[in-house]
Scaffold this motif. Structure first.
Motif, PDB file in Angstrom:
ATOM      1  N   GLU A 103       0.829  -1.194   0.000  1.00  0.00           N
ATOM      2  CA  GLU A 103       0.000   0.000   0.000  1.00  0.00           C
ATOM      3  C   GLU A 103       0.869   1.251   0.000  1.00  0.00           C
ATOM      4  O   GLU A 103       0.631   2.197  -0.758  1.00  0.00           O
ATOM      5  CB  GLU A 103      -0.924  -0.003   1.225  1.00  0.00           C
ATOM      6  N   LEU A 121       2.443   1.888  -3.347  1.00  0.00           N
ATOM      7  CA  LEU A 121       1.494   2.421  -4.313  1.00  0.00           C
ATOM      8  C   LEU A 121       1.177   3.880  -4.002  1.00  0.00           C
ATOM      9  O   LEU A 121       1.016   4.710  -4.899  1.00  0.00           O
ATOM     10  CB  LEU A 121       0.214   1.576  -4.314  1.00  0.00           C
ATOM     11  N   ARG A 122       1.118   4.223  -2.712  1.00  0.00           N
ATOM     12  CA  ARG A 122       0.865   5.608  -2.338  1.00  0.00           C
ATOM     13  C   ARG A 122       2.013   6.501  -2.781  1.00  0.00           C
ATOM     14  O   ARG A 122       1.794   7.624  -3.244  1.00  0.00           O
ATOM     15  CB  ARG A 122       0.679   5.729  -0.828  1.00  0.00           C
ATOM     16  N   ARG A 169       1.666   7.135  -6.384  1.00  0.00           N
ATOM     17  CA  ARG A 169       0.613   8.109  -6.638  1.00  0.00           C
ATOM     18  C   ARG A 169       1.108   9.528  -6.347  1.00  0.00           C
ATOM     19  O   ARG A 169       0.897  10.445  -7.115  1.00  0.00           O
ATOM     20  CB  ARG A 169      -0.595   7.807  -5.761  1.00  0.00           C
ATOM     21  N   LEU A 186       2.052  -3.098 -15.423  1.00  0.00           N
ATOM     22  CA  LEU A 186       2.397  -1.793 -15.980  1.00  0.00           C
ATOM     23  C   LEU A 186       2.013  -1.735 -17.451  1.00  0.00           C
ATOM     24  O   LEU A 186       1.594  -0.692 -17.953  1.00  0.00           O
ATOM     25  CB  LEU A 186       3.887  -1.518 -15.811  1.00  0.00           C
ATOM     26  N   SER A 190     -14.095  -4.065  -6.110  1.00  0.00           N
ATOM     27  CA  SER A 190     -13.557  -2.884  -5.436  1.00  0.00           C
ATOM     28  C   SER A 190     -13.404  -3.118  -3.944  1.00  0.00           C
ATOM     29  O   SER A 190     -12.533  -2.545  -3.299  1.00  0.00           O
ATOM     30  CB  SER A 190     -14.502  -1.694  -5.622  1.00  0.00           C
ATOM     31  N   LEU A 223      -1.586 -10.150  -5.187  1.00  0.00           N
ATOM     32  CA  LEU A 223      -2.542  -9.756  -6.216  1.00  0.00           C
ATOM     33  C   LEU A 223      -2.166 -10.423  -7.521  1.00  0.00           C
ATOM     34  O   LEU A 223      -1.030 -10.877  -7.684  1.00  0.00           O
ATOM     35  CB  LEU A 223      -2.487  -8.239  -6.470  1.00  0.00           C
ATOM     36  N   TYR A 239      -4.860  -0.853  -9.290  1.00  0.00           N
ATOM     37  CA  TYR A 239      -4.270   0.091  -8.329  1.00  0.00           C
ATOM     38  C   TYR A 239      -3.366   1.095  -9.009  1.00  0.00           C
ATOM     39  O   TYR A 239      -3.385   2.287  -8.704  1.00  0.00           O
ATOM     40  CB  TYR A 239      -3.482  -0.672  -7.258  1.00  0.00           C
ATOM     41  N   GLN A 272      -5.333   3.602 -10.802  1.00  0.00           N
ATOM     42  CA  GLN A 272      -5.886   4.568  -9.855  1.00  0.00           C
ATOM     43  C   GLN A 272      -4.817   5.587  -9.485  1.00  0.00           C
ATOM     44  O   GLN A 272      -5.068   6.785  -9.454  1.00  0.00           O
ATOM     45  CB  GLN A 272      -6.337   3.871  -8.568  1.00  0.00           C
ATOM     46  N   ALA A 273      -3.616   5.068  -9.200  1.00  0.00           N
ATOM     47  CA  ALA A 273      -2.531   5.939  -8.747  1.00  0.00           C
ATOM     48  C   ALA A 273      -2.139   6.945  -9.813  1.00  0.00           C
ATOM     49  O   ALA A 273      -1.774   8.076  -9.508  1.00  0.00           O
ATOM     50  CB  ALA A 273      -1.318   5.093  -8.359  1.00  0.00           C
ATOM     51  N   MET A 274      -2.242   6.536 -11.071  1.00  0.00           N
ATOM     52  CA  MET A 274      -1.765   7.425 -12.147  1.00  0.00           C
ATOM     53  C   MET A 274      -2.900   8.025 -12.950  1.00  0.00           C
ATOM     54  O   MET A 274      -2.680   8.544 -14.034  1.00  0.00           O
ATOM     55  CB  MET A 274      -0.817   6.639 -13.049  1.00  0.00           C
ATOM     56  N   GLY A 275      -4.128   7.905 -12.451  1.00  0.00           N
ATOM     57  CA  GLY A 275      -5.259   8.512 -13.134  1.00  0.00           C
ATOM     58  C   GLY A 275      -5.483   7.965 -14.523  1.00  0.00           C
ATOM     59  O   GLY A 275      -5.918   8.671 -15.431  1.00  0.00           O
ATOM     60  N   CYS A 326      -7.477   5.311 -15.182  1.00  0.00           N
ATOM     61  CA  CYS A 326      -8.702   4.520 -15.273  1.00  0.00           C
ATOM     62  C   CYS A 326      -9.662   5.137 -16.254  1.00  0.00           C
ATOM     63  O   CYS A 326      -9.901   6.339 -16.201  1.00  0.00           O
ATOM     64  CB  CYS A 326      -9.431   4.503 -13.917  1.00  0.00           C
TER      65      CYS A 326
END
Lengths: 139, 658
Positions: A9, A12-13, A16, A45, A79, A101, A109, A112-115, A117
């Motif tokens: 986590e 990933l944060r 982001r 990736l 989700s 995962l 994820y 989400q972190a890199m916008g 989606c």
């Protein structure tokens, strides 16, 4: 108490944060992904590069992710918990507990972190059908 | 892989790293000594090991750090026996074969990660790790240890533990990105944003409370939230007005055809307590929009404000309205009981249907109905229950509302000539697959009487006269063996979108439509099929006339310029090749109803066989009755004008099905 999820986590944060601040993911974070997630890192990736992740949202606020796999198959990721309909998840995560995962959930994820989606609004019925369709496949 | 993408980058980095690792390991083995460069080396002593997925987690004590990287913070940590969580990949762990109390040297590049809510830092990227053997005994011990397999606890990670990437301060959802598709608005009651500009108070949900508290004066401030159960048109009659206008009579007066149809759009609404109300809205100038209102509004919630009470009607006085209310009872959702909290266990089947209903209208000049068109269908809505005609015919009781989807075969207008066409009753003969495919005892075709009080849109009227159409009859009335369309019945051309199709077959009819054959049970004002033998001819009824071959106009005139030619004033053209139509009454002997004299008015255009006969009769002027008699007449579709028992006679007319 588990360690790995907290590590994953945090990693990933960091990705982001780095992406938000500089629109760039530094090498050491990419290598960190490789260290923690192993062979899933590069394929995940790649899925992000290809914009393969879509977030489906229904009017009630329920969300679901769909990832277009390399084979052209569409996989569904939940989700609310770590779940993916791909065979690798069933094998590596559920059965062998070898991975946290699968590449699809990681791609979710990272997207989400890199916008990265794609967003799609669907009706409640459509969302239900997607969920039920998965059930039928496995049944 | 995407050129220039993240995956390609990681691939390159990973390849470089792998080369570095293998080179370093090779160097360790070949040199058989630790690398000289001590800068940045992490020295740890393993206290505890466990596994999570394929990562080995070692809780370690940091022993000392290379002077180069020593920082003030590190010095403090060192003094208090710092604890670290060192992660090793499966491959590195297999290489190290670590056990508690082992000392490991971790060479750079390693990474330190500080977790949010944990004090213990995590060390990652520990590929360049080497176990340090401190003494001779250790080496020997190492060899023996190598033979026995150490059991390492494996933590199973819960799948329920998902990752939160955003900070607690951030909003839960990211800003919509450019590729977002149209967003659907929320469906829950957001009446605050949609309140009528006049209404400032909260939305109420009880019709009765509003009526009783405000009286008949009318209220403006308060809104009531209701569900629209039905949308229909009512003919505007004087009787519904609350006061008479001058000397106008209170009874309904027929409106001439030239005026726009005097109809009012009405809603049958129901509140959360189960109470109904009929709301009469504005007059419609044309019935064309009606189907739109029906489709857009029916089933949706709406807010009523500023209604005026026209009357409070009861079951005994408004049978039509209450038959519709009864068809919506009991409600799908248990109605609320004032003063009690919602109890979902409550049985609704024993609740008696309402015995009164308020008829409301809008204050003149203002529309006080806000329909939430964008919202989903309310869960209080009860769509019409569609049944096959066969089921409907079997229903007991009378004055029951029924809905069905049927094919209209034949239309007959009432023959009162002093009444304008759109005010006349219409008799429709309809069927569906449930009737057509049945055996004996069930009629193949059923008559539906459409009274003048049932408002038909222009579209429906045209469709009914033009051709065979499938029509949806919503809330028709069934009783005493007849189906009638009255006030509040709606005829639609579109298939119902939302309906409880309880075993109803909404598909098209396959194959030709069949009528019941003429027999002893045939009644007047019905349709049937017959076959028989010609036993007599009523010569006095025989006549022929020319018709226009383009439009079928039977009233051709002589051309003013040339009296030998015929002229059709509907086409405004000369008719060069008129179609001769002939009509004749024949008496048939029908084996299916052998006791009766069957008199059929036949038309030449349909029965080709008879045309030949008639031509012979009329043009030759001489004939032998014998040549006509005994001829077989095939299956004719007929309308039954009358059936009498004394004399036993059936008078029919050949018809063309739509």
């Amino acid at each position: 108490n588990s360690t790995l999820p907290a590590v994953a986590e945090e990693l990933l944060r960091e990705i982001r944060k780095a992406f938000q601040e500089r629109s760039h993911v530094p090498d050491d974070l990419l290598l960190g992904l490789k260290f923690i997630f192993g062979p899933s890192a590069v394929p995940a990736l790649d899925l992000v590069d290809q914009r393969s992740v879509t977030r489906l949202r229904s009017p009630s606020g329920r969300t679901l992710y769909q990832v277009l796999g390399s084979s052209g198959k569409l996989y569904t990721c939940y989700s609310s918990c770590h779940f993916c309909t791909c065979p690798a998840f069933g094998f590596s995560v559920l059965q062998k507990s070898e991975s946290l995962l699968c590449k699809h959930i990681l791609a979710v994820y990272l997207s989400q972190a890199m916008g990265a989606c794609q967003e799609l609004s669907v009706s409640e019925e459509q969302l239900t059908n997607i969920l039920l369709a998965e059930e039928e496949d496995e049944g | 892989l995407c050129r220039g993408g993240l995956a390609e980058r990681l691939c390159r980095l990973q390849n470089r790293e792998r080369s570095a690792i293998s080179f370093w390991r090779h160097q360790c083995i070949s040199d058989d000594k630790t690398p000289s460069d001590k800068s940045g080396v992490l020295i740890v002593k393993i206290l505890e090991i466990f596994e999570e997925c394929t990562i080995q987690v070692a809780i370690c004590q940091q022993l000392e750090q290379s002077p180069v990287t020593l920082s003030p913070e590190d010095a403090v940590i060192n003094a208090e026996e710092p604890i670290l969580k060192v992660l090793f990949t499966r491959e590195t762990a297999a290489h190290l074969k670590s056990r508690p109390q082992d000392v490991i040297h971790i060479y750079p590049p390693w990474q330190k990660l500080l977790l949010q809510n944990a004090d213990v830092p995590v060390i990652m990227n520990t590929y360049f790790s080497q176990k340090v053997l401190l003494s001779e005994h250790s080496e020997a011990r190492e060899k023996t240890y190598g033979l026995t397999k150490m059991l390492i606890r494996k933590n199973i990670i819960s799948l329920a533990q998902t990752f939160r990437l955003d900070d607690l301060d951030d909003k839960l959802h990211q800003e919509p990105s450019d590729n977002q598709v149209a967003c659907v608005s929320q469906i829950h009651n957001n009446s605050d944003s949609k309140q009528h500009p006049l209404a400032l108070n909260a939305v109420n949900d009880s019709l009765l409370e509003m009526v009783e508290s405000q009286g008949a004066v009318g209220w403006r401030e308060v809104q009531v939230r209701v569900v629209i159960q039905r949308v229909y048109c009512l003919p505007a009659r004087e009787g519904y007005r609350s006061h008479t206008q001058g000397n106008k009579p209170l009874c309904a007066t027929p409106v001439t055809n030239s005026d726009p149809p005097n109809v009012r759009l009405c809603l049958l609404v129901q509140d959360a307590y189960g109470m109904f109300s009929e709301v009469q809205l504005q007059s419609l100038s044309s019935t064309d929009d009606f189907e739109q209102y029906c489709r857009r509004w029916e089933g949706k919630s709406c807010c009523l404000a500023g209604m005026k009470i026209l009357q409070r009607t009861t079951r005994g006085r408004a049978l039509g309205l209450f038959s519709l209310i009864d068809s919506l009872w009991p409600p799908v959702v248990p109605p609320k009981v004032p003063g009690q909290s919602q109890d979902s266990e409550m049985m609704t089947t024993n609740l008696p249907p309402p015995s009164f209903c308020y008829i409301l209208t809008v204050q003149s000049g203002e529309i006080h109905v806000e329909v939430d068109e964008e919202e989903q269908i309310s869960n209080l809505y009860q769509p019409p229950a569609v049944h096959g005609l066969k089921e409907i015919l079997r229903v007991d009781g009378c004055n029951k509302r029924c809905s069905f989807w049927a094919q209209v075969l034949y239309r007959r207008l009432q023959t009162k000539h002093n009444v304008p066409i759109d005010q006349r009753d219409i008799l429709l003969f309809v069927t569906d697959s449930t009737l057509q495919n049945m055996g004996h005892g069930i009629p193949k075709v059923v008559a539906v009487s459409v009274s003048a009080s049932c408002v038909l849109s222009k579209e429906i009227r045209e469709a009914l006269s033009a051709g065979s159409r499938l029509v949806f009859f919503k809330d028709a009335l069934w009783g005493n063996g007849r189906i009638i369309c009255v006030e509040r019945t709606v005829l639609l051309l579109q298939k119902p979108l939302l309906c409880l199709a309880a075993g109803a077959d909404l598909s098209e009819l396959t194959g030709p439509v069949r009528l019941d054959e003429l027999d002893s049970t045939t009644q007047a004002n019905s349709v049937c099929a017959l076959r028989g033998t010609v036993v007599g001819v009523n010569e006095s009824t025989a006549f022929s006339w020319p018709t226009c071959d383009r439009c079928g106009n039977g009233k051709l005139e002589l051309c003013p310029q040339d009296r030998e030619l015929l002229y059709c004033n509907q086409c405004s053209e000369v008719v060069t090749t008129p179609v001769l139509k002939m009509q004749l009454e024949v008496f048939l002997s029908c084996p299916s109803r052998s006791q009766s004299t069957v008199k059929v008015k036949v038309w030449h255009e349909i029965s080709i066989a008879l045309f030949v006969l008639l031509t012979t009769l009329l043009f030759l002027q001489t004939y032998e009755v014998q040549s006509v008699l005994g001829k077989e007449v095939g299956l004719l579709n007929c309308y039954v004008h009358s059936v009498t028992s004394h004399p036993n006679c059936v008078v029919l007319e050949e018809i063309v099905l739509l």
